[in-house]
Design an enzyme around this catalytic site. Structure first.
Site, PDB file in Angstrom:
ATOM      1  N   HIS A 236       2.212  -0.028  -4.955  1.00 54.92           N
ATOM      2  CA  HIS A 236       1.872  -1.450  -4.990  1.00 54.92           C
ATOM      3  C   HIS A 236       1.194  -1.898  -3.697  1.00 54.92           C
ATOM      4  O   HIS A 236       1.429  -1.346  -2.628  1.00 54.92           O
ATOM      5  CB  HIS A 236       3.128  -2.303  -5.233  1.00 54.92           C
ATOM      6  CG  HIS A 236       4.203  -2.078  -4.227  1.00 54.92           C
ATOM      7  ND1 HIS A 236       5.066  -0.995  -4.276  1.00 54.92           N
ATOM      8  CD2 HIS A 236       4.557  -2.777  -3.131  1.00 54.92           C
ATOM      9  CE1 HIS A 236       5.906  -1.047  -3.263  1.00 54.92           C
ATOM     10  NE2 HIS A 236       5.614  -2.118  -2.542  1.00 54.92           N
TER      11      HIS A 236
ATOM     12  N   GLY B  23       0.816  -1.211   0.000  1.00 58.51           N
ATOM     13  CA  GLY B  23       0.000   0.000   0.000  1.00 58.51           C
ATOM     14  C   GLY B  23       0.846   1.255   0.000  1.00 58.51           C
ATOM     15  O   GLY B  23       0.491   2.242   0.632  1.00 58.51           O
ATOM     16  N   HIS B  24       1.980   1.204  -0.719  1.00 54.13           N
ATOM     17  CA  HIS B  24       2.883   2.342  -0.779  1.00 54.13           C
ATOM     18  C   HIS B  24       3.754   2.241  -2.039  1.00 54.13           C
ATOM     19  O   HIS B  24       3.666   1.300  -2.791  1.00 54.13           O
ATOM     20  CB  HIS B  24       3.759   2.409   0.471  1.00 54.13           C
ATOM     21  CG  HIS B  24       4.619   1.198   0.652  1.00 54.13           C
ATOM     22  ND1 HIS B  24       4.204   0.105   1.388  1.00 54.13           N
ATOM     23  CD2 HIS B  24       5.850   0.884   0.185  1.00 54.13           C
ATOM     24  CE1 HIS B  24       5.163  -0.816   1.371  1.00 54.13           C
ATOM     25  NE2 HIS B  24       6.170  -0.364   0.643  1.00 54.13           N
ATOM     26  N   ARG B  25       4.605   3.231  -2.217  1.00 54.80           N
ATOM     27  CA  ARG B  25       5.625   3.212  -3.253  1.00 54.80           C
ATOM     28  C   ARG B  25       6.943   3.589  -2.597  1.00 54.80           C
ATOM     29  O   ARG B  25       6.974   3.913  -1.415  1.00 54.80           O
ATOM     30  CB  ARG B  25       5.288   4.177  -4.395  1.00 54.80           C
ATOM     31  CG  ARG B  25       5.236   5.629  -3.956  1.00 54.80           C
ATOM     32  CD  ARG B  25       4.997   6.577  -5.117  1.00 54.80           C
ATOM     33  NE  ARG B  25       6.157   6.687  -5.975  1.00 54.80           N
ATOM     34  CZ  ARG B  25       7.120   7.596  -5.835  1.00 54.80           C
ATOM     35  NH1 ARG B  25       7.049   8.493  -4.876  1.00 54.80           N
ATOM     36  NH2 ARG B  25       8.151   7.642  -6.636  1.00 54.80           N
TER      37      ARG B  25
END
Length: 112
Positions: free
Chosen positions: A91, A44-46
């Site tokens: 992602h 839940g991040h990049r």
């Protein structure tokens, strides 16, 4: 955007041997793996500068990638494939099975 790479695999009657050599566009500086998962979503991040390669060694997972308003979904369940994530690829890992073993190789050491 993310890219799926087929890893060289050699098979015979004894089994299969998959090689991760000279096929990633970065030097591996960190390796970690996710295992004994609860099934809850992860990620839940990049990243700001880290490129990663993901190999689902066992089990399965779905990886949703978002970039510039586009969305791609990859289903990982084959240890002969590596999913290459670029730093700008947002992602999230979904549908992780309890037996999932997800190997991650990163181009940079961990930085909070």
């Amino acid at each position: 955007m993310a890219e799926l790479i087929t890893l060289p695999t050699h098979s015979d009657t004894r089994g299969s041997l998959t090689v991760l050599e000279k096929c990633l566009p970065f030097e591996i500086k960190r390796v970690y793996w996710m295992h004994h998962l609860s099934g809850e979503d992860r990620g839940g991040h990049r990243h700001l500068k880290t490129t990663q390669a993901l190999v689902c060694m066992q089990g399965q997972c779905e990886v949703t990638i978002k970039k510039n308003g586009e969305e791609d979904i990859y289903f990982l369940n084959n240890p002969t494939e590596a999913l290459l994530l670029l730093p700008e690829d947002w992602h999230i890992f979904k549908h992780l099975t309890k037996d999932t073993l997800l190997l991650v190789m990163a181009s940079h050491p961990y930085e909070a």
